[in-house]
Design a protein around this motif. Structure first.
Motif, short mmCIF file in Angstrom:
data_model
loop_
_atom_site.label_atom_id
_atom_site.label_comp_id
_atom_site.label_asym_id
_atom_site.label_seq_id
_atom_site.Cartn_x
_atom_site.Cartn_y
_atom_site.Cartn_z
N UNK A 216 0.68 -1.13 0.19
CA UNK A 216 -0.08 0.08 0.21
C UNK A 216 0.84 1.09 0.09
N UNK A 217 0.42 2.39 -0.43
CA UNK A 217 0.95 3.62 -0.29
C UNK A 217 -0.03 4.62 0.22
N UNK A 218 0.23 5.06 1.51
CA UNK A 218 -0.61 5.88 2.41
C UNK A 218 -1.97 5.16 2.46
N UNK A 219 -3.00 5.90 1.61
CA UNK A 219 -4.34 5.20 1.59
C UNK A 219 -4.82 4.36 0.55
N UNK A 220 -3.87 4.28 -0.38
CA UNK A 220 -3.88 3.26 -1.77
C UNK A 220 -3.47 1.78 -1.33
N UNK A 221 -4.53 1.03 -1.72
CA UNK A 221 -4.12 -0.36 -1.54
C UNK A 221 -3.63 -0.76 -2.83
N UNK A 222 -2.46 -1.39 -3.15
CA UNK A 222 -1.89 -1.75 -4.29
C UNK A 222 -2.10 -3.27 -4.40
N UNK A 223 -1.95 -3.95 -3.27
CA UNK A 223 -2.05 -5.39 -3.47
C UNK A 223 -2.68 -6.31 -2.19
N UNK A 224 -3.42 -7.09 -2.30
CA UNK A 224 -4.07 -7.92 -1.09
C UNK A 224 -3.75 -9.40 -1.31
N UNK A 225 -3.32 -9.90 -0.18
CA UNK A 225 -3.00 -11.29 -0.21
C UNK A 225 -2.08 -11.79 -1.61
N UNK A 270 -14.75 4.68 3.97
CA UNK A 270 -15.30 4.84 2.67
C UNK A 270 -14.32 4.41 1.71
N UNK A 271 -14.82 3.92 0.47
CA UNK A 271 -13.97 3.87 -0.61
C UNK A 271 -14.04 5.14 -1.19
N UNK A 272 -12.94 5.78 -1.55
CA UNK A 272 -12.76 7.11 -2.22
C UNK A 272 -12.22 6.96 -3.53
N UNK A 273 -11.81 5.90 -4.15
CA UNK A 273 -11.25 6.05 -5.38
C UNK A 273 -10.90 4.80 -5.91
N UNK A 274 -11.04 4.21 -7.24
CA UNK A 274 -10.83 3.15 -7.84
C UNK A 274 -10.05 3.59 -9.15
N UNK A 275 -8.68 2.93 -9.44
CA UNK A 275 -8.15 3.05 -10.52
C UNK A 275 -8.18 1.81 -11.37
N UNK A 276 -8.89 1.69 -12.28
CA UNK A 276 -9.03 0.34 -13.01
C UNK A 276 -7.87 -0.06 -13.64
N UNK A 279 -5.20 -1.11 -11.09
CA UNK A 279 -6.06 -2.35 -10.29
C UNK A 279 -6.00 -1.62 -8.74
N UNK A 280 -5.94 -0.59 -8.67
CA UNK A 280 -5.61 0.12 -7.09
C UNK A 280 -7.19 0.17 -6.73
N UNK A 281 -7.15 0.63 -5.32
CA UNK A 281 -8.09 1.20 -4.40
C UNK A 281 -7.82 2.01 -3.48
N UNK A 282 -8.41 2.90 -3.40
CA UNK A 282 -8.14 4.01 -2.40
C UNK A 282 -9.25 4.04 -1.32
N UNK A 283 -8.79 4.07 0.11
CA UNK A 283 -9.95 4.26 1.00
C UNK A 283 -9.76 5.36 2.14
#
Length: 382
Positions: A216-225, A270-276, A279-283
């Motif tokens: 992750x980078x700050x509030x951005x999730x790069x990869x899960x499991x 909250x989910x605050x952003x998705x980078x399709x 493949x990133x998710x920001x919360x």
């Protein structure tokens, strides 16, 4: 009939705090209506709780002064909300107020304000454990590092507990701590001479398994499991929502389990952003690799069941009828989750009876040492 039977037969009858709540286009009329409900002010009443909707925020100083003069009570705490709560009643998007007069043992509380850095700013010495037992707090949502501040102040309490909420207003973001104040954390510290019981109820339910954040980078999730974050997210939310991610907004949230919790507690963000493309998710939370994560959905049925569970749990532990209560609920709850006609507050009333209750709909709820979302926090004076 049911509420009256519960009120008349719930545990052993005790002297209750005086309270009132009202709505009127003229704040003076609402104040008078509250005072009429209160009736004679008990000589031992020494702490007032006052919550007003943001439509009355421009008049909050005048309202507080009026109550001080009419009741003779010098110490007050409270804040502004888009909505306020009374026993069995929600007032949303209308000029309204709720007030309760507590009778606490002499020397058992300290009102404080303007705490912005940490517990060292509190008016009571951290070494006086008996005087620093529990606190009811209100916070300016613009306070920097509010989550860290809440944790630090909670750690200074003997019980480790704060309850309260962040001011919610489309007008002035102010709080009450003897006078009208603004900024930081304010409220009242209770000594161990004041008996309270508190519980929290969640407004979301988990979907899919519990994961770990790999990168992750700050509030951005790069990869899960070890997999791309968006790939795992789509798998958990199901094929229908995955085909149209816009439909997930306001319905799917990130849940951050609290490790070591014996109640399966988790923070909803909250989910605050998705980078399709990437493949990133920001919360809405700062993250670290290795943190647990699950995805949740906003679910009215589950919220109702969990609230009923919470109410029955707190009722089961009571030995006497509560003297009063404060309730802090999320802006996303109330009529949005439980339906119109004050159903959330009526559920409390149906379960616990006609106990005096005031509170507000918050922009974030505080329980124990954390800042929550989509929760309800109930505290009883017992």
């Amino acid at each position: 009939m049911l509420r009256r039977w519960l009120a008349d037969n719930f545990l052993m009858t005790r002297h209750s705090f005086k309270y009132g709540h009202a709505s009127d286009g003229q704040w003076q009329e609402s104040v008078r209506a509250c005072l009429e409900q209160i009736g004679r002010v008990p000589p031992a009443a020494n702490l007032g709780f006052l919550y007003v909707t943001d439509l009355l925020a421009p008049h909050i100083s005048e309202i507080l002064t009026f109550f001080k003069v009419q009741t003779g009570i010098l110490h007050w705490v409270g804040t502004v909300g888009v909505g306020v709560c009374g026993t069995g009643k929600e007032y949303l998007n209308q000029p309204a107020m709720a007030v309760m007069l507590a009778e606490l043992p002499e020397g058992s509380f300290n009102v404080f304000c303007d705490v912005t850095r940490g517990a060292e700013e509190l008016p009571v010495s951290a070494g006086d454990a008996a005087a620093m037992h529990f606190a009811i707090v209100h916070a300016d949502p613009h306070t920097p590092e509010i989550s860290t501040l809440v944790e630090d102040v909670a750690d200074a309490m003997q019980s480790g507990f704060l309850v309260g909420g962040l001011t919610s207003s489309r007008n002035r973001q102010v709080q009450i701590a003897d006078d009208v104040v603004q900024g930081g954390l304010s409220g009242v510290i209770l000594s161990d001479a004041v008996a309270v019981s508190t519980r929290l109820t969640q407004g979301c339910s988990p979907i899919g398994p519990r994961h770990r954040i790999s990168e992750c980078r700050r509030n951005i999730i790069v990869s899960i499991d070890g997999r791309p974050a968006l790939e795992v997210f789509k798998e958990d939310i199901g094929e229908v929502l995955a085909r149209d991610l816009n439909r997930a907004a306001g319905y799917i949230f990130a849940g951050l389990p609290i490790e070591g919790s014996d109640t399966g507690d988790y923070l909803v963000r909250n989910l605050v952003g998705i980078d399709i493309d990437h493949q990133l998710i920001a919360i809405g939370e700062l993250l670290e690799p290795g943190m647990p994560l699950m995805f949740c959905r906003r679910d009215s049925a589950t919220a109702y069941d969990d609230m009923l569970r919470m109410l029955n749990d707190i009722k089961r532990d009571l030995k006497t009828q509560p003297k009063g209560a404060v309730y802090f609920s999320c802006l996303g709850r109330g009529e949005h989750m439980f339906g119109a006609n004050s159903e959330e507050l009526k559920l409390i009333q149906d379960t616990l009876g006609d106990i005096p209750l005031v509170g507000f709909f918050a922009n974030g709820e505080i329980s124990h040492n954390r800042l929550y979302g989509y929760t309800g926090v109930l505290t009883l004076f017992v």
